[in-house]
Write an enzyme that holds these catalytic residues in place. Structure first.
Site, short mmCIF file in Angstrom:
data_model
loop_
_atom_site.label_atom_id
_atom_site.label_comp_id
_atom_site.label_asym_id
_atom_site.label_seq_id
_atom_site.Cartn_x
_atom_site.Cartn_y
_atom_site.Cartn_z
N GLN A 182 -14.23 9.53 -3.79
CA GLN A 182 -13.00 8.79 -3.71
C GLN A 182 -12.30 8.92 -5.32
O GLN A 182 -11.25 8.39 -5.14
CB GLN A 182 -13.50 7.17 -3.66
CG GLN A 182 -13.72 6.83 -2.13
CD GLN A 182 -14.20 5.50 -1.66
OE1 GLN A 182 -15.28 5.08 -1.20
NE2 GLN A 182 -13.07 4.48 -1.91
N ARG A 198 -14.30 -2.31 0.53
CA ARG A 198 -12.88 -2.96 1.06
C ARG A 198 -12.57 -4.15 0.39
O ARG A 198 -12.41 -5.35 0.92
CB ARG A 198 -12.86 -3.43 2.58
CG ARG A 198 -11.47 -2.93 3.04
CD ARG A 198 -11.33 -2.76 4.64
NE ARG A 198 -10.05 -2.17 4.73
CZ ARG A 198 -9.73 -1.61 6.02
NH1 ARG A 198 -10.64 -1.18 6.54
NH2 ARG A 198 -8.40 -1.19 6.11
N CYS A 199 -12.44 -3.83 -1.16
CA CYS A 199 -12.54 -5.09 -2.03
C CYS A 199 -12.14 -4.65 -3.32
O CYS A 199 -12.58 -3.57 -3.66
CB CYS A 199 -13.90 -5.84 -1.94
SG CYS A 199 -14.26 -6.89 -3.25
N GLU A 233 -7.17 -3.33 1.93
CA GLU A 233 -8.41 -4.54 1.41
C GLU A 233 -8.11 -5.76 1.87
O GLU A 233 -9.04 -6.46 2.39
CB GLU A 233 -8.83 -4.47 0.03
CG GLU A 233 -9.16 -3.05 -0.46
CD GLU A 233 -9.21 -3.35 -1.88
OE1 GLU A 233 -8.93 -4.09 -2.43
OE2 GLU A 233 -10.22 -2.48 -2.51
N1 PCD Z 1 0.84 1.03 2.77
C1 PCD Z 1 2.21 0.77 2.96
N2 PCD Z 1 2.91 -0.24 2.46
C2 PCD Z 1 2.42 -1.09 1.63
C3 PCD Z 1 1.10 -0.87 1.15
C4 PCD Z 1 0.35 0.10 1.81
O1 PCD Z 1 2.73 1.50 3.84
N3 PCD Z 1 3.25 -2.23 0.67
C5 PCD Z 1 -0.15 2.05 3.24
C6 PCD Z 1 -0.28 3.00 2.01
O2 PCD Z 1 0.68 3.89 1.86
C7 PCD Z 1 -1.55 3.44 2.58
C8 PCD Z 1 -2.15 2.54 3.39
O3 PCD Z 1 -1.21 1.60 3.45
O4 PCD Z 1 -1.47 4.79 3.52
C9 PCD Z 1 -3.42 1.70 2.34
O5 PCD Z 1 -2.85 1.62 0.96
P1 PCD Z 1 -3.47 0.63 -0.28
O6 PCD Z 1 -3.55 -0.79 0.18
O7 PCD Z 1 -2.57 1.17 -1.31
O8 PCD Z 1 -4.89 1.34 -0.33
P2 PCD Z 1 -5.24 2.84 -0.85
O9 PCD Z 1 -5.63 2.74 -2.28
O10 PCD Z 1 -4.53 4.00 -0.25
O11 PCD Z 1 -6.71 2.67 0.09
C10 PCD Z 1 -7.64 2.29 -0.50
C11 PCD Z 1 -8.19 1.07 0.67
C12 PCD Z 1 -9.83 0.60 0.28
S1 PCD Z 1 -9.86 0.35 -1.39
C13 PCD Z 1 -10.58 0.66 1.48
S2 PCD Z 1 -12.15 0.24 0.96
C14 PCD Z 1 -10.54 0.90 2.55
C15 PCD Z 1 -8.75 0.83 2.97
O12 PCD Z 1 -8.20 1.92 1.96
N4 PCD Z 1 -10.70 2.19 2.96
C16 PCD Z 1 -10.16 3.03 4.23
N5 PCD Z 1 -8.35 1.17 4.25
C17 PCD Z 1 -9.21 2.39 4.80
N6 PCD Z 1 -8.56 3.07 5.84
C18 PCD Z 1 -9.32 4.11 6.50
N7 PCD Z 1 -8.68 4.52 7.58
N8 PCD Z 1 -10.50 4.59 5.80
C19 PCD Z 1 -10.98 3.94 4.75
O13 PCD Z 1 -11.94 4.46 4.22
MO1 PCD Z 1 -12.26 0.24 -1.46
O14 PCD Z 1 -12.30 -0.43 -3.08
O15 PCD Z 1 -12.81 1.86 -1.71
O16 PCD Z 1 -13.99 -0.59 -1.06
#
Ligand code: PCD
Length: 806
Positions: A237, A384-385, A760
């Site tokens: 990432q 996702r934070c 997120e």
């Molecule tokens: N957007 C729009 N408008 C606004 C904002 C935003 O349209 N106002 C869109 C953009 O461009 C991109 C999307 O929506 O396409 C997202 O963005 P953002 O909020 O800035 O974010 P990014 O940096 O691009 O990415 C990151 C995130 C995170 S952190 C996570 S866990 C998850 C989410 O992303 N992962 C994933 N989502 C998703 N989806 C998918 N399909 N797969 C994945 O793996 Mo961490 O811290 O890493 O735990």
């Protein structure tokens, strides 16, 4: 219709710029099975590496006998810590300033820990050879409970640092203690609590879970001894950060390392950190002179790569008798497992947990986090934070619900009287953040109106009567949540990872015929960057989105950036994209002025062209300007049309949202059904509404998983009880409800296009909405707090404990 006869609105629409529900360009490839994931990379002579892993959670490694494995035809090498030690690679630095064993050095600290690395001609031989490695262990006492880990006579987990009084984040007071992190005003908060009309105290647990991307972690390392160049394809990432780290720990010059993140099958924070598999593959490729692939299986992914959450949050909240919150106190016991490998910006050992005052104007607050070692897998990723925001949002959204119970108030109304008001932005929170913009009341009212909140409450009251009268065995829960996210790390002055400032970048090249390529320092894992970043450029440059290629993930070509996690791509790289485009436009303006023989200032921008002010028939389109940049000798101007921007955001962005979940709960079986889910998200300017909806659907489904069953559970021996997808809950279409999405638009005042992140948000706001629905169903029967995950058995037990089974 030619572009000369189109109205400006028609021309703008034809660009498919910002605001357009543009179809994802990536999907043409993905839906035809033409994606190129790490396991699709196949190089001539490639070997396969696999780990021997510890069956024990805490044990001394007495001996490793690899002779039988080495004797198996097709096995090329077996690496142990003893082989890596002369290279100084048996341990590696973690993102949190700790160090972690690459291969077991004398002992193991969690079940599934890497003990030896077998390299063979193919995957099957490697698996057979793993079975042949004989490891002799001596079991040691196991601690999986962070409170027990801090008892005076608790077993010493990290013998390597047992006498070390200073850690990466200040003093350590116990051999299993990692750090104490304090924020806010302790004395003032204690005083407010002591003098308050009403206070509530509760322990809120956010259980250990794990991101579960479709594709597990893996890499292919290839050291070319002829050129001295190391290429690593991997599920990264943050490809540039990985390149720098590989260079620093291996001593290979950074220009001789090329990191490529090809297509990634979901990241969710799981692919931010550096894992022993990467180090071992690189070493094995150097040793054997052949490419080496390592791909985790699902069990390995769940048991050994970075976990998420595992926070015990003790809270105290104070209010006046009419419901005005006056203070918040929080102490977190943070279980970090065997090594502190949390993926947080350096100065934030508990990430951005200090956003835990949430959406409320709380004048006084104090937070203290203690990090603790236990015999569990390391990690602590932002699943996702944005670095512990999810825990913070869950904490405050539970505390507010508890306060509503104590005050005998409606929880929606209690929130409304405490929201930060629109005119208070930019708002300085008691725990040190400056919220950029927000309009919580408008969003909240819109949400409550959309679900007809008053009617729902009346229905709930009737249901309770029916239940009490024996006419139904199903209760109705109305789960509310109003969250404030903090995304877009950023600012370099307070956010870095291993000393690398968290800016991001975009480089644009306009070709002579007016099409373009843009390269970014981020990397999509499914978010659709190739679609959305082209839309930003289309609006900024007047080039159709379909004429713009967006490329990410190859460190040999992309400008340096810190990668994609913490919803930072839009706030940071999205800003860099707009800024680079504006540099191009500034040069384009000079070219147009020269072509039209007017002064720069006599021109104005009109969708896709510069027009002479007051003479609309005299203009140059971006396409014409692009060609001129390559075929005209313009005095004082270099040929070509390119720009790069490295963007250091002045602040983070603070998206927010209002969610309502309506859930039916069967008191006798503990079964639940989400009848309705309404999600209003405000992420400022919306680039692609369709992608945003997809992001919200995905994030809510992950939130549903976490709240309702997903968990990495350990027994007292430190065995992982949920190491397969048989036990680890992944919602299917069966459990997943229909979501209704909605929005308000409160632009970020400091972002060049006003956009905030969104990816997120649904997880951050979704978990409290689902969990609060469960709690709310039982509120009338006296429930205060029941820990997640709310699987059927645990819900059944809530009813049992409340005496509802008769
Ligand atoms: N957007 C729009 N408008 C606004 C904002 C935003 O349209 N106002 C869109 C953009 O461009 C991109 C999307 O929506 O396409 C997202 O963005 P953002 O909020 O800035 O974010 P990014 O940096 O691009 O990415 C990151 C995130 C995170 S952190 C996570 S866990 C998850 C989410 O992303 N992962 C994933 N989502 C998703 N989806 C998918 N399909 N797969 C994945 O793996 Mo961490 O811290 O890493 O735990």
């Amino acid at each position: 219709m030619t572009d000369q006869t189109m109205t400006p609105e028609e021309r703008a629409a034809s660009l498919e710029g910002m605001g357009c529900r543009r179809k994802r360009v990536e999907d043409v490839r993905f839906t035809q099975g033409k994606g190129n994931y790490v396991d699709d990379v196949k190089l001539p002579g490639m070997l396969f590496g696999a780990f021997v892993r510890s069956p024990y959670a805490h044990a001394r490694v007495k001996s490793i006998d690899a002779e039988a494995a080495k004797a198996l035809p097709g096995v090329v090498a077996v690496l142990t810590a003893a082989d890596l030690a002369p290279l100084g690679l048996h341990w590696m630095p973690t993102l949190a300033g700790d160090k972690q064993m690459v291969l077991a050095d004398g002992k193991v600290l969690f079940q599934g820990q890497e003990v030896a690395f077998v390299v063979a001609e193919d995957r099957y031989l490697a698996a057979d050879a793993v079975e042949l490695v004989e490891v002799e262990y001596e079991e040691l006492p196991v601690v999986t409970d962070p409170f027990k880990a801090l008892e005076p006579d608790a077993p010493v987990l990290r013998e390597d640092i047992k006498d070390q009084k200073e850690g990466a984040h200040g003093p350590r007071r116990h051999h299993n203690h990692i750090f104490t992190w304090e924020q806010g005003d302790r004395d003032a908060t204690e005083k407010v609590l002591a003098e308050a009309d009403v206070t509530v105290e509760e322990m809120i647990h956010y259980h250990r879970t794990h991101p579960c991307p479709l594709e597990t972690c893996g890499c292919v390392a290839s050291m070319d001894k002829a050129t001295g160049k190391l290429t690593v394809w991997g599920t990264f990432q943050a490809p540039h950060a990985i390149r720098t780290v590989v260079s620093l720990i291996s001593g290979i010059a950074e220009h001789n390392i090329r990191i490529i993140s090809p297509d990634i099958g979901g990241g969710f924070g799981n692919k931010v950190g550096a894992y022993p598999g990467y180090v071992c593959s690189v070493v094995a490729s150097i040793v054997t002179g052949r490419p080496v692939k390592w791909i985790e299986n699902r069990m390995e992914n769940l048991m050994s790569t970075a976990f998420a959450r595992d926070y015990w949050m003790k809270g105290r909240i104070a209010a006046t008798k009419d419901g005005r919150i006056t203070g918040l106190w929080c102490h977190v016991t943070a279980d970090h497992g065997g090594f502190d490998a949390c993926a947080d910006p350096t100065k934030f050992p508990a990430g951005f947990f200090n956003i835990c005052t949430g959406s409320y104007d709380i004048p006084t607050a104090y937070l203290c986090v203690d990090g603790v070692y236990t015999n569990k897998a390391p990690g602590g990723v932002a699943y996702r934070c944005s670095f512990r925001v999810t825990e913070a949002a869950y904490f405050i959204e539970r505390m507010v619900e508890l306060l509503a119970i104590e005050l005998n108030m409606d929880a929606a109304e209690l929130r409304r009287i405490n929201f930060i008001r629109k005119e208070q932005f930019p708002y300085a929170s008691a725990l040190g953040w400056e919220y950029d913009s927000g309009d919580y009341h408008t969003a909240w009212d819109k949400a409550l109106k959309a679900v007809d909140y008053e009617w729902l409450r009346r229905e709930q009251a009737r249901r309770i009567e029916d239940f009490k009268a024996g006419r139904t065995r199903k209760l109705l829960g109305i789960g509310l949540s109003h969250f404030t996210e903090i995304v877009g790390a950023g600012p370099v002055k307070n956010c870095d990872i291993l000393g690398l400032g968290m800016f991001d970048s975009c480089e644009i090249r306009i070709h002579p015929t007016g099409s373009a390529i843009a390269r970014l320092g981020t990397i999509s894992q499914g978010q659709g960057h190739a679609t959305t970043f082209a839309q930003i450029l289309a609006s900024e440059l007047g080039i159709p989105a379909s004429d713009i290629t967006v490329e990410e993930g190859d460190t040999d070509t992309a400008p340096y950036g810190l990668g994609t996690y913490g919803s930072r791509s839009t706030p940071v790289a999205g800003a860099a994209t707009a800024m680079a485009a504006r540099k191009i436009r500034a040069k384009a303006q000079m070219i147009a002025a020269w072509l039209l023989e007017v002064h720069d200032d006599d021109l104005e921008w009109d969708v896709d062209r510069f027009v002479v002010k007051g003479a609309p028939e005299r203009f140059k389109t971006m396409k014409e300007i692009a060609f001129a940049a390559y075929n005209q000798a313009i005095p004082g101007l270099e040929p070509g049309l390119e720009a790069v921007s490295y963007y250091d955001p002045p602040n983070m962005t603070y998206p927010f949202g209002a969610y309502v979940c309506v859930m039916e709960i069967d008191v006798d079986t503990g079964e639940w059904k989400v009848r309705q889910f309404y999600a209003l998200d405000d992420c400022g300017t919306r680039i692609n509404p369709m992608i945003i909806e997809g992001q919200v659907h995905g994030g809510l489904t992950e939130a549903l998983a976490i709240a309702m069953g997903q968990e990495i559970a350990y027994d007292e021996m430190g065995n992982v009880k949920t190491g397969t997808l048989m036990d680890f809950f992944i919602p299917t279409a069966w459990e997943t409800p229909n979501y209704v999405t909605d929005h308000t638009v409160t632009p970020s005042p400091h972002h060049p296009i006003g956009a905030k992140g969104v990816g997120e948000s649904p997880n951050v706001g979704g978990v409290p909405a689902f969990s609060n629905a469960v709690h709310d169903a039982f509120r009338a029967f006296g429930l205060r707090q029941a820990h997640m995950p709310h699987d059927h058995w645990r819900i059944w037990r809530i009813a049992e404990n409340l005496g509802l089974h008769g």
